[in-house]
Scaffold this motif. Structure first.
Motif, short mmCIF file in Angstrom:
data_model
loop_
_atom_site.label_atom_id
_atom_site.label_comp_id
_atom_site.label_asym_id
_atom_site.label_seq_id
_atom_site.Cartn_x
_atom_site.Cartn_y
_atom_site.Cartn_z
N ASN A 1 -3.48 1.80 -3.38
CA ASN A 1 -3.29 3.32 -2.86
C ASN A 1 -3.90 3.31 -1.60
N TYR A 2 -4.84 2.87 -1.45
CA TYR A 2 -5.58 3.21 0.02
C TYR A 2 -5.92 1.90 0.61
N GLN B 1 6.59 14.84 -6.05
CA GLN B 1 6.60 14.70 -4.66
C GLN B 1 6.78 13.17 -4.37
N THR C 1 6.57 4.13 1.21
CA THR C 1 6.74 5.96 1.46
C THR C 1 7.18 6.59 -0.02
N PRO C 2 6.83 7.52 -0.33
CA PRO C 2 7.53 8.42 -1.30
C PRO C 2 8.69 8.43 -1.09
N THR D 1 0.88 -1.17 0.17
CA THR D 1 0.00 0.02 0.10
C THR D 1 0.70 1.31 -0.05
N GLY D 2 0.52 2.27 -0.74
CA GLY D 2 0.97 3.46 -0.76
C GLY D 2 0.80 4.26 -1.92
N SER D 3 1.33 5.50 -2.24
CA SER D 3 1.07 6.43 -3.23
C SER D 3 1.42 6.03 -4.73
N ALA D 4 1.31 6.48 -5.71
CA ALA D 4 1.50 6.09 -6.92
C ALA D 4 3.06 6.22 -7.24
N ASP E 1 7.16 10.64 -6.57
CA ASP E 1 6.77 9.59 -7.61
C ASP E 1 7.61 9.36 -8.68
N GLU F 1 -4.04 -2.36 -7.82
CA GLU F 1 -5.36 -1.38 -7.58
C GLU F 1 -6.30 -2.29 -7.10
#
Length: 321
Positions: A137-138, A191, A156-157, A42-45, A193, A107
């Motif tokens: 992502n969530y 940011q 993490t980013p 899980t984490g941002s794109a 990615d 996803e």
């Protein structure tokens, strides 16, 4: 065939993955033990979830990894039929030349609740023959029964310095001349990615194999950080008309949208606070004003009018503090 640099320079092994050292160490432990529980990334794109899943499958399954690896994008195949047909059929088959099979669902937070319930059942039935890697992502959108059946890895980013280092490696391999300021602008806008950073680098490449700040800004279609800071400083210095003129240049001359500009204003205000240019007490009030303006723009209000009203509040923030 010319392929996108994101795929061309995608790490092929866990050792090549950057920015997720602790996660890579835990995944390498699974490779050493030749066993894999159900896991969730899980984490941002753009932080390495898909890359780690494929690299882990290659390490565990060896030369027969393609025959024993099923990758599905749950945002496309999101219904219960996907679970009942494709996933169930794959899990029933015996692994070829490998200890087990791996199903990678990307996803998965886009899957319907019914499909997630069906997926939970498949995860229970085929624990001896198949392992699941879920990516989202969530994680809050994943039902609790699935979360409890997975070891969760939170990505993490990626840090700016690590992204710049990777972009320099790619630039060297592609024989590019890259300005330092251009790389700084890329990491400023992306940011953390990595995928977006590489795509911007490739899109910013000019005919003479160079990447400049101007080329990056043209691709991103965002305001120059210096212009945004200049606008904020004028507002804080009680020069409303000067700040208003800067706003006009950014939104009309540069064609920057209101919601993008609000995001940049937040980044600059946050950065200025860290640099001690803006006191923390002022930052708290500015956050309140910016969040209210952002909400109104997203609800359909006139973006330029709302940001002008926001700048007028910047003038009085010191008096309120």
């Amino acid at each position: 065939m010319n392929i996108p640099w994101v795929e061309k320079y995608r790490p092929q092994t866990l050792d090549d993955v950057i920015g997720q050292d602790q996660i890579v160490k835990r995944l390498q432990r699974y490779v050493e033990e030749e066993a894999l529980p159900n896991i969730m990334f899980t984490g941002s794109a753009g932080v390495g979830k898909t890359t780690c899943a494929i690299a882990l499958a290659k390490a565990l399954l060896g030369e027969y990894w393609q025959q024993n690896f099923l990758e599905l994008n749950a945002s496309d195949a999101r219904g219960i039929d996907t679970v009942r047909n494709q996933i169930k059929s794959f899990c029933k088959l015996k692994a070829v030349g490998a200890p087990f099979r791996i199903i990678f669902l990307d996803e998965v937070d886009n899957m319907t609740k019914d499909a997630q319930q069906a997926l939970r059942r498949e995860m229970e039935m085929y624990t001896k023959t198949s392992s699941f890697i879920l990516s989202c992502n969530y994680s809050s959108k994943i039902i609790d029964p699935i979360q409890s059946r997975c070891a969760i890895f939170r990505f993490t980013p990626i840090k700016a310095g690590q992204i710049i280092k990777r972009l320099r490696v790619i630039a060297d391999k592609e024989n590019l001349k890259v300005e330092d300021s251009a790389l700084e602008d890329i990491v400023y806008f992306t940011q953390g990615d990595m995928r977006k950073s590489i795509n911007i680098l490739q899109a910013s490449t000019t005919s003479d194999k160079s990447v400049t700040t101007e080329a990056v800004l043209d691709v991103i279609n965002r305001a120059k950080p210096k212009s945004v800071r200049k606008m904020i400083m004028k507002a804080l210095d009680h020069d409303f008309m000067g700040a208003r003129d800067e706003l006009r240049d950014i939104m009309i001359m540069d064609g920057v949208s209101g919601d993008d500009l609000i995001s940049q204003m937040y980044q600059e205000v946050n950065k200025m606070t860290n640099e001690k240019i803006i006191p923390e007490t002022d930052f708290i009030k500015l956050m309140e004003y910016m969040s209210e303006c952002d909400y109104r723009i997203r609800e359909g209000s006139n973006a330029r009018l709302q940001i002008e009203a926001l700048l007028s509040k910047f003038l009085i923030v010191k008096q309120e503090a």
